[in-house]
Design an enzyme around this catalytic site. Structure first.
Site, PDB file in Angstrom:
ATOM      1  N   PHE A 121       0.572  -1.305  -0.061  1.00 10.87           N
ATOM      2  CA  PHE A 121       0.233  -0.119   0.181  1.00 10.87           C
ATOM      3  C   PHE A 121       0.973   1.288  -0.147  1.00 10.87           C
ATOM      4  CE2 PHE A 121      -4.997   1.117   1.551  1.00 10.87           C
ATOM      5  CZ  PHE A 121      -5.134   0.127   0.417  1.00 10.87           C
ATOM      6  N   GLN A 248      -8.125  14.448   4.398  1.00  8.88           N
ATOM      7  CA  GLN A 248      -7.511  13.492   3.476  1.00  8.88           C
ATOM      8  C   GLN A 248      -8.289  13.819   2.082  1.00  8.88           C
ATOM      9  OE1 GLN A 248      -6.320   9.199   3.232  1.00  8.88           O
ATOM     10  NE2 GLN A 248      -4.755   9.516   3.905  1.00  8.88           N
ATOM     11  N   HIS A 250      -8.760  11.377  -0.856  1.00 13.65           N
ATOM     12  CA  HIS A 250      -8.107  10.067  -1.438  1.00 13.65           C
ATOM     13  C   HIS A 250      -8.412  10.254  -3.056  1.00 13.65           C
ATOM     14  CE1 HIS A 250      -7.222   5.988  -2.718  1.00 13.65           C
ATOM     15  NE2 HIS A 250      -7.540   5.555  -1.600  1.00 13.65           N
ATOM     16  N   LEU A 264     -15.136   4.810  -3.451  1.00 11.36           N
ATOM     17  CA  LEU A 264     -13.876   4.678  -3.441  1.00 11.36           C
ATOM     18  C   LEU A 264     -13.474   3.873  -4.244  1.00 11.36           C
ATOM     19  CD1 LEU A 264     -11.447   5.373  -1.108  1.00 11.36           C
ATOM     20  CD2 LEU A 264     -11.811   3.567  -0.394  1.00 11.36           C
ATOM     21  N   GLU A 267      -6.969   1.880  -2.679  1.00 11.28           N
ATOM     22  CA  GLU A 267      -5.279   1.900  -3.130  1.00 11.28           C
ATOM     23  C   GLU A 267      -4.839   0.267  -3.134  1.00 11.28           C
ATOM     24  OE1 GLU A 267      -3.800   4.130  -0.344  1.00 11.28           O
ATOM     25  OE2 GLU A 267      -1.819   3.449  -0.419  1.00 11.28           O
ATOM     26  N   ARG A 323      -0.701   9.435  -0.753  1.00  9.30           N
ATOM     27  CA  ARG A 323      -2.518   9.506  -1.014  1.00  9.30           C
ATOM     28  C   ARG A 323      -2.177  10.665  -1.202  1.00  9.30           C
ATOM     29  NH1 ARG A 323      -6.550   5.728   2.933  1.00  9.30           N
ATOM     30  NH2 ARG A 323      -6.153   4.212   1.666  1.00  9.30           N
ATOM     31  N   HIS A 389     -12.093  11.394   1.926  1.00  6.22           N
ATOM     32  CA  HIS A 389     -11.741  10.413   2.576  1.00  6.22           C
ATOM     33  C   HIS A 389     -11.993  10.106   3.936  1.00  6.22           C
ATOM     34  CE1 HIS A 389     -12.149   5.985   2.001  1.00  6.22           C
ATOM     35  NE2 HIS A 389     -10.078   5.941   2.658  1.00  6.22           N
ATOM     36  N   ARG A 424      -2.375  10.029   6.826  1.00  8.37           N
ATOM     37  CA  ARG A 424      -2.564   8.669   7.134  1.00  8.37           C
ATOM     38  C   ARG A 424      -2.497   8.263   6.289  1.00  8.37           C
ATOM     39  NH1 ARG A 424      -7.083   4.827   6.630  1.00  8.37           N
ATOM     40  NH2 ARG A 424      -7.991   5.617   5.391  1.00  8.37           N
TER      41      ARG A 424
END
Ligand code: FAD
Length: 643
Positions: A121, A248, A250, A264, A267, A323, A389, A424
């Site tokens: 990730f 955040q 995304h 979404l 990832e 991200r 996100h 994050r």
């Protein structure tokens, strides 16, 4: 005064996602009577939507992985603003929490030799995400619910009542926390969504685990529950919020058709080999590796592709930068005219692996695109773009116990702040909510056990909470125009999306704060039709109060932070500023603000200092890397820092 149903617990957990359930399990296992309240159905929380996995340095796929590497990655991802103590506890304890889930019945995907499999990730040095296909959150919630049921069954054998020590109140919304004369937590007030009837919980400890704030933004991966309730409840009870400027976006949400914009795209698609391309077919991420990450990412497509199979001798693909970096890169590509037909970029997995492999590894993504966009991801690229996100900011808590500055008020999961700093890493939320959910449950249990007396709530607070909840049924004051909650919500989402979104400027945020002030004034005149029985317009009117408070916290903090860092990008202050590294912004309610009816108490933001990192943790980094983030004065504690 209307009738109010009453219940008494030792610990009340608000929220039944991963953080809430893990906290409740811990409090109940410590012998305390525990209530769980959730405004959606039991099992329907964001945790269930989590796709990619749960980050934990178990070293199953990459033996070199360790808590130290996970800690370093987390701090880098957060641009070193994280609460380093939370990042340390998280990296050290996440493996135990995953193994514990397995002991409770979770079935993770396996490596060929039978260990829990781990996937790549963004921002994680090694494959680290324990997963179940792209439906990890479902397994996590299923396992925690199963554990709740097992405890209830044990209670049945001991007491003859399944709910004697652990009870779930589903479709029940908490609207206010109740405190005693000294400001300590005494309980909570709420309503049943179905009947509209009021309910009061008496409890000396409350754990907030209400998740995020995404529903204040127009384009978001979040669902209807994410209205920042826990953040606002904590503010009104006297606690502070930290890091609220860090939201955040995304990089990969669906962009088409409009009805599903924001949903979404995990990832995991890139983690498993998918690559981003612009309208020229160019793998543009190679042009966007920032200086702070130079040397850590592949410079050619060949090296990036080799990395998927040989991570010891190649550097990772820049498609898997953190991200914030990827979201900004996509934003720039689209703005400069190299976007896809519907305003995103292309995410290509079809040309990278056989169709059957895609369906096996990413079954939800395959169905999501087939059913919602009529796109076959095994044959053609997806169109993706940034979507709101996750909120890094949240309730300011003690890292070890999860307690806020309000005695008896605890928080864990997405509604708590500090752990992720300015950004994050993917996968770090599921592990966060397990580690800190457990710690908050434990903290609450210890607090209650140590209390000499049970705090009593004040009658007037319960009456005020009931009045506020009923205010949207009152006609508007003379001369005022009746406002519709759906209109106000749409306007709020537009303001936050357009003026406090992925790229920010002083002028736009100043305008946003003015517009939020107007919305705050208009909320007082909101009127809802119908009765209290299942009335979504009424529910939204009450949620709006929370969304407005939290949006003001985001906009005010974002205006104050004059630098760009992680999930906060200022067009007018585009660089990281080391002087801001040790400063966090804390939001509180303005003291004495009227909070009657639908009045939205105003908030104020002040600067606080993040405590310097412990020397042994500082020593885990090379001095040259730290120099990109820290001031010389902060680095004197580093072994090579010298005097
Ligand atoms: P939630 O799971 O959202 O639970 C919140 C609970 O609070 C719900 O039960 C809700 O009903 C309740 N609640 C809220 N307000 C009230 C109120 N006023 N009264 C009563 N109850 C209330 N993270 C990862 O680490 N890995 C991933 O692969 C991943 N994938 C994701 C995919 C999607 C689509 C999304 C949206 C998020 C993803 N995340 C992922 C992020 C992660 O899922 C969330 O951050 C995390 O699940 C939050 O957990 P939580 O327990 O804090 O809150």
């Amino acid at each position: 005064m209307t009738t109010i149903e009453r219940h008494e617990y030792d610990v009340l957990v608000v929220g039944a996602g991963g953080a809430g359930l893990r906290a409740a399990i811990e409090a109940r296992e410590r012998g305390l009577r525990t209530g769980i309240v959730c405004k959606s159905l039991f099992g329907k929380a964001h945790t269930v939507m989590a796709e990619g996995g749960c980050a934990a340095a178990m070293g199953n796929v990459a033996e070199k992985d360790s808590w130290q590497v996970h800690f370093r990655d987390t701090m880098r991802g957060g641009k070193f603003l994280n609460s380093w103590r939370m990042a340390e506890l998280h990296a050290k304890e996440a493996p135990d929490r995953v193994w514990e889930l397995e002991a409770w019945g979770a079935l993770f995907d396996r490596t060929p030799d039978g260990r829990i499999s781990q996937r790549n990730f963004g921002g994680h040095t090694y494959p680290r995400l324990a997963h179940v296909g792209d439906r990890t959150g479902l397994e996590l919630i299923r396992t925690l619910q199963q554990r709740v049921v097992a405890l209830q069954r044990a209670d049945y054998f001991a007491t003859g009542d399944y709910e004697s020590r652990l009870r779930v109140f589903a479709e029940c919304t908490v609207t206010e926390l109740l405190t005693d004369d000294d400001g300590a937590i005494a309980g909570a007030f709420g309503y049943w969504r179905e009947t509209g009837r009021f309910v009061e919980f008496s409890a000396p400890a409350v754990v907030l685990a209400t998740g995020g704030i995404g529903k204040s933004f127009k384009v978001t991966s979040n669902s209807w529950e994410y209205t920042g309730d826990g953040h606002a409840l904590a503010l009104r009870a006297g606690a502070g919020l930290v890091d609220m400027e860090f939201v955040q976006f995304h990089p990969t949400g669906m962009v088409w058709p409009p009805s599903v914009k924001g949903i979404l795209v995990t990832e995991g698609v890139r983690g498993d080999g998918g690559v981003l391309r612009n309208s020229d077919g160019d793998r543009f991420m190679f042009r966007y590796v920032p200086d702070v990450f130079k040397g850590q990412y592949a410079q050619t497509e060949d090296e990036a592709d080799r990395w998927y199979t040989d991570q010891d001798n190649n550097r990772r693909t820049p498609d898997l930068l953190p991200r914030d970096e990827v979201a900004r890169a996509i934003n720039t590509e689209v703005k400069e005219g190299r976007g896809s037909p519907h305003g995103g970029v292309f995410l290509d997995i079809a040309s990278r692996m056989p169709a059957e492999e895609i369906k096996r590894r990413l079954p939800s993504m395959y169905h999501q695109f087939k059913e919602l966009a009529d796109v076959d991801i095994t044959a053609e690229p997806m169109e993706v773009g940034p979507t709101c996100h996750y909120v890094m900011g949240g309730i300011d808590v003690d890292p070890d116990t999860g307690q806020s500055s309000v005695p008896g008020l605890f928080a864990a999961g997405e509604c708590a702040g500090g752990m992720h700093g300015s950004n994050r890493l993917g996968g770090n939320s599921l592990s966060d909510l397990l580690v800190f959910g457990r710690r908050a449950g434990l903290g609450a249990a210890d607090y209650v056990t140590g209390l000499a007396r049970r705090p009593s709530r004040r009658d007037r607070d319960v009456e005020a909470a009931a009045r506020t909840a009923l205010a949207p049924f009152d006609p508007p004051s003379r001369g005022a125009r009746a406002e519709n909650p759906y209109t106000l919500h749409a306007e709020l989402q537009g303001v936050m999306n357009d003026l406090v979104g992925i790229i920010r400027t002083e002028d736009e945020m100043t305008e946003a704060l003015e517009r939020l002030g107007e919305l705050r004034a208009r909320l007082r005149h909101v009127v809802v039709e119908g009765h209290r029985q299942y009335n979504p317009g009424w529910h939204l009117a009450l949620d709006l109060r929370n969304m407005l408070m939290v949006s003001e916290a985001v906009a005010s903090s974002a205006l104050m932070r004059t630098e760009s860092r992680g999930g906060h990008t200022r067009d007018d202050h585009p660089m990281l500023d080391p002087e801001w590294r040790h400063r966090v912004l804390v939001t509180r309610c303005v003291p004495g603000e009227a909070a009657d009816g639908l009045a939205v108490p105003r908030v104020e933001v002040e600067v606080a200092e993040r405590a310097p990192m412990r020397e042994d943790l500082l020593a885990l980094f090379d001095l040259t890397e730290l120099e990109k983030y820290y001031t010389p004065a902060e680095l004197t504690a580093h072994p090579e820092g010298g005097a």
